[in-house]
Scaffold this active site. Structure first.
Site, PDB file in Angstrom:
ATOM      1  N   ASP A  58      -9.056 -80.373  58.411  1.00 47.61           N
ATOM      2  CA  ASP A  58     -10.300 -81.148  58.268  1.00 47.61           C
ATOM      3  C   ASP A  58     -10.755 -81.646  59.637  1.00 47.61           C
ATOM      4  OD1 ASP A  58     -12.349 -82.870  57.712  1.00 47.61           O
ATOM      5  OD2 ASP A  58     -11.271 -84.001  56.178  1.00 47.61           O
ATOM      6  N   ASN A  85     -18.673 -73.896  64.618  1.00 49.73           N
ATOM      7  CA  ASN A  85     -19.590 -73.503  63.544  1.00 49.73           C
ATOM      8  C   ASN A  85     -19.491 -74.408  62.310  1.00 49.73           C
ATOM      9  OD1 ASN A  85     -21.145 -71.404  61.784  1.00 49.73           O
ATOM     10  ND2 ASN A  85     -19.163 -71.625  60.746  1.00 49.73           N
ATOM     11  N   TYR A 159     -27.934 -84.856  59.101  1.00 53.08           N
ATOM     12  CA  TYR A 159     -27.691 -83.478  59.535  1.00 53.08           C
ATOM     13  C   TYR A 159     -28.541 -83.146  60.761  1.00 53.08           C
ATOM     14  CZ  TYR A 159     -27.668 -78.359  59.466  1.00 53.08           C
ATOM     15  OH  TYR A 159     -27.552 -77.037  59.826  1.00 53.08           O
ATOM     16  N   LYS A 163     -27.101 -82.372  64.600  1.00 56.10           N
ATOM     17  CA  LYS A 163     -27.316 -81.104  65.311  1.00 56.10           C
ATOM     18  C   LYS A 163     -28.024 -81.342  66.651  1.00 56.10           C
ATOM     19  CE  LYS A 163     -25.398 -78.230  62.432  1.00 56.10           C
ATOM     20  NZ  LYS A 163     -24.287 -77.352  62.807  1.00 56.10           N
ATOM     21  N   THR A 194     -27.014 -67.284  53.826  1.00 54.30           N
ATOM     22  CA  THR A 194     -25.574 -67.336  53.554  1.00 54.30           C
ATOM     23  C   THR A 194     -25.365 -67.632  52.073  1.00 54.30           C
ATOM     24  OG1 THR A 194     -25.459 -69.710  54.062  1.00 54.30           O
ATOM     25  CG2 THR A 194     -25.094 -68.186  55.887  1.00 54.30           C
TER      26      THR A 194
HETATM   27  N1  LIG Z   1     -27.362 -71.160  56.643  1.00 50.82           N
HETATM   28  C1  LIG Z   1     -28.379 -71.713  57.270  1.00 50.82           C
HETATM   29  O1  LIG Z   1     -29.534 -71.618  56.824  1.00 50.82           O
HETATM   30  C2  LIG Z   1     -28.156 -72.436  58.578  1.00 50.82           C
HETATM   31  C3  LIG Z   1     -29.267 -72.759  59.372  1.00 50.82           C
HETATM   32  C4  LIG Z   1     -29.084 -73.433  60.579  1.00 50.82           C
HETATM   33  C5  LIG Z   1     -27.815 -73.773  60.982  1.00 50.82           C
HETATM   34  N2  LIG Z   1     -26.742 -73.462  60.191  1.00 50.82           N
HETATM   35  C6  LIG Z   1     -25.411 -73.861  60.655  1.00 50.82           C
HETATM   36  O2  LIG Z   1     -24.567 -72.739  60.651  1.00 50.82           O
HETATM   37  C7  LIG Z   1     -23.227 -73.158  60.373  1.00 50.82           C
HETATM   38  C8  LIG Z   1     -22.677 -72.401  59.186  1.00 50.82           C
HETATM   39  O3  LIG Z   1     -23.565 -72.527  58.092  1.00 50.82           O
HETATM   40  P1  LIG Z   1     -23.293 -71.794  56.707  1.00 50.82           P
HETATM   41  O4  LIG Z   1     -24.580 -71.685  56.005  1.00 50.82           O
HETATM   42  O5  LIG Z   1     -22.472 -70.568  56.937  1.00 50.82           O
HETATM   43  O6  LIG Z   1     -22.439 -72.953  55.988  1.00 50.82           O
HETATM   44  P2  LIG Z   1     -21.256 -72.933  54.921  1.00 50.82           P
HETATM   45  O7  LIG Z   1     -21.236 -71.658  54.164  1.00 50.82           O
HETATM   46  O8  LIG Z   1     -21.382 -74.205  54.162  1.00 50.82           O
HETATM   47  O9  LIG Z   1     -19.961 -72.978  55.828  1.00 50.82           O
HETATM   48  C9  LIG Z   1     -19.586 -74.157  56.428  1.00 50.82           C
HETATM   49  C10 LIG Z   1     -18.190 -73.987  56.954  1.00 50.82           C
HETATM   50  O10 LIG Z   1     -17.786 -75.237  57.546  1.00 50.82           O
HETATM   51  C11 LIG Z   1     -16.518 -75.586  57.056  1.00 50.82           C
HETATM   52  N3  LIG Z   1     -16.379 -77.030  56.971  1.00 50.82           N
HETATM   53  C12 LIG Z   1     -17.223 -77.918  56.397  1.00 50.82           C
HETATM   54  N4  LIG Z   1     -16.725 -79.157  56.496  1.00 50.82           N
HETATM   55  C13 LIG Z   1     -15.538 -79.055  57.160  1.00 50.82           C
HETATM   56  C14 LIG Z   1     -14.545 -79.989  57.564  1.00 50.82           C
HETATM   57  N5  LIG Z   1     -14.643 -81.296  57.310  1.00 50.82           N
HETATM   58  N6  LIG Z   1     -13.467 -79.521  58.229  1.00 50.82           N
HETATM   59  C15 LIG Z   1     -13.324 -78.216  58.461  1.00 50.82           C
HETATM   60  N7  LIG Z   1     -14.229 -77.280  58.111  1.00 50.82           N
HETATM   61  C16 LIG Z   1     -15.314 -77.702  57.451  1.00 50.82           C
HETATM   62  C17 LIG Z   1     -16.421 -74.962  55.673  1.00 50.82           C
HETATM   63  O11 LIG Z   1     -15.060 -74.757  55.372  1.00 50.82           O
HETATM   64  P3  LIG Z   1     -14.527 -74.707  53.832  1.00 50.82           P
HETATM   65  O12 LIG Z   1     -15.603 -74.021  53.054  1.00 50.82           O
HETATM   66  O13 LIG Z   1     -13.280 -73.924  53.945  1.00 50.82           O
HETATM   67  O14 LIG Z   1     -14.310 -76.114  53.429  1.00 50.82           O
HETATM   68  C18 LIG Z   1     -17.184 -73.651  55.875  1.00 50.82           C
HETATM   69  O15 LIG Z   1     -16.317 -72.649  56.349  1.00 50.82           O
HETATM   70  C19 LIG Z   1     -23.294 -74.669  60.168  1.00 50.82           C
HETATM   71  O16 LIG Z   1     -23.030 -75.311  61.402  1.00 50.82           O
HETATM   72  C20 LIG Z   1     -24.728 -74.892  59.765  1.00 50.82           C
HETATM   73  O17 LIG Z   1     -25.153 -76.198  60.058  1.00 50.82           O
HETATM   74  C21 LIG Z   1     -26.880 -72.811  59.003  1.00 50.82           C
END
Ligand SMILES: NC(=O)c1ccc[n+]([C@@H]2O[C@H](COP(=O)([O-])OP(=O)(O)OC[C@H]3O[C@@H](n4cnc5c(N)ncnc54)[C@H](OP(=O)(O)O)[C@@H]3O)[C@@H](O)[C@H]2O)c1
Length: 250
Positions: A58, A85, A159, A163, A194
């Site tokens: 975590d 990430n 959020y 960022k 995603t």
């Molecule tokens: N998708 C979008 O539209 C978008 C747009 C802009 C930026 N982003 C950024 O891109 C990144 C990935 O996004 P995503 O859509 O792939 O998100 P996601 O599917 O929710 O993945 C988030 C990841 O972060 C991990 N995580 C969350 N809280 C945690 C904690 N306390 N300790 C350790 N690990 C933790 C999760 O691990 P577990 O699942 O194993 O808990 C998961 O692997 C993020 O930084 C997000 O802000 C995404």
């Protein structure tokens, strides 16, 4: 040359795509996850190449962050690239518009978001950078920021702020770590398809970009691989927009 790459939050989504892209070019990956161990196992098993390791923890816990960095350093034989990430991202559960949330929930969501998105990345960056400085080798840190830092996140202000702070952290570290041969950059993706957001993608979201679609995790991963390359050293300090011209910064 194969490098050691620690990708946080690689159990799915953008993190998984980033891990896959680095592995495809021959790097060894530390696949980090929060609580989705089975999904992270899937990421690990599907990676091309060898020498990859799985690390849970975590990131809201500073001691856990240190252990994650140490485990990746030992498991990979050195971390050359850190990709921050992992994040508490936007979802119905984490929404906290001022007019619609209790003060207790407001504080709880702010605390958790800042603990993971900003302090988790700051602590890991510290630990990985100290290992690099100790070994006397160059390195790369790439932060996954967000368009929301610039465009605003009315329903998820913590959020957006986390960022913006992550981008600023990257710029400060780019200056302080350059003398050690460590480059630090950020990407600011717009909406990216995603698993987490799949159900929310509709015509309105697609229409945000003049390309008429949202981004893909692979597009983000390709940019991260570039920013982590030796050729991109001069991009240190940059925040790269990856949003299909859906939001132009002046
Ligand atoms: N998708 C979008 O539209 C978008 C747009 C802009 C930026 N982003 C950024 O891109 C990144 C990935 O996004 P995503 O859509 O792939 O998100 P996601 O599917 O929710 O993945 C988030 C990841 O972060 C991990 N995580 C969350 N809280 C945690 C904690 N306390 N300790 C350790 N690990 C933790 C999760 O691990 P577990 O699942 O194993 O808990 C998961 O692997 C993020 O930084 C997000 O802000 C995404």
């Amino acid at each position: 040359m194969s490098r050691g790459v620690l990708v946080t939050g690689a159990s799915r989504g953008i993190g998984r795509a980033v891990a896959t892209a680095f592995a495809a070019r021959g790097d060894r990956i530390a696949v980090h996850y929060g609580h989705r161990a089975a999904d992270a196992e899937e990421t690990l098993k599907a990676l091309p190449g060898e020498g990859h390791v799985l690390i849970g923890g975590d990131l809201a816990d500073p001691e856990a962050a240190r252990k994650i960095a140490d485990a990746a350093e030992a498991g990979l034989g050195g971390v050359d690239v850190l990709v921050n990430n992992a994040a508490v991202a936007t979802s119905p559960e984490t929404a906290h518009p001022v007019a619609g949330v209790s003060y207790a929930d407001w504080q709880r969501i702010w605390r958790r978001t800042v603990d993971v998105n900003l302090l988790g990345a700051a602590n890991l960056s510290y630990c990985v950078a100290r290992h690099l400085i100790g070994r006397g080798v160059p390195g790369r840190i790439v932060n996954i920021g967000s368009r929301g830092a610039f465009k605003g996140e009315p329903d998820h202000p913590a959020y957006g702020a986390s960022k913006a702070a992550l981008h600023a952290l990257g710029q400060s570290l780019a200056v302080s770590l350059a003398p050690h041969g460590i480059s630090v950059t950020s990407v600011a993706p717009g909406f990216t398809a995603t698993e987490r957001v799949a159900a929310r993608i509709d015509d309105d979201l697609r229409a945000q970009s003049p390309f008429g679609r949202v981004g893909t995790p692979e597009e983000v991963a390709a940019a991260v691989v570039y920013l982590a390359s030796a050729e991109a050293t001069w991009a240190s300090g940059a925040i790269l927009d990856l949003n299909g011209a859906s939001h132009l910064r002046m």
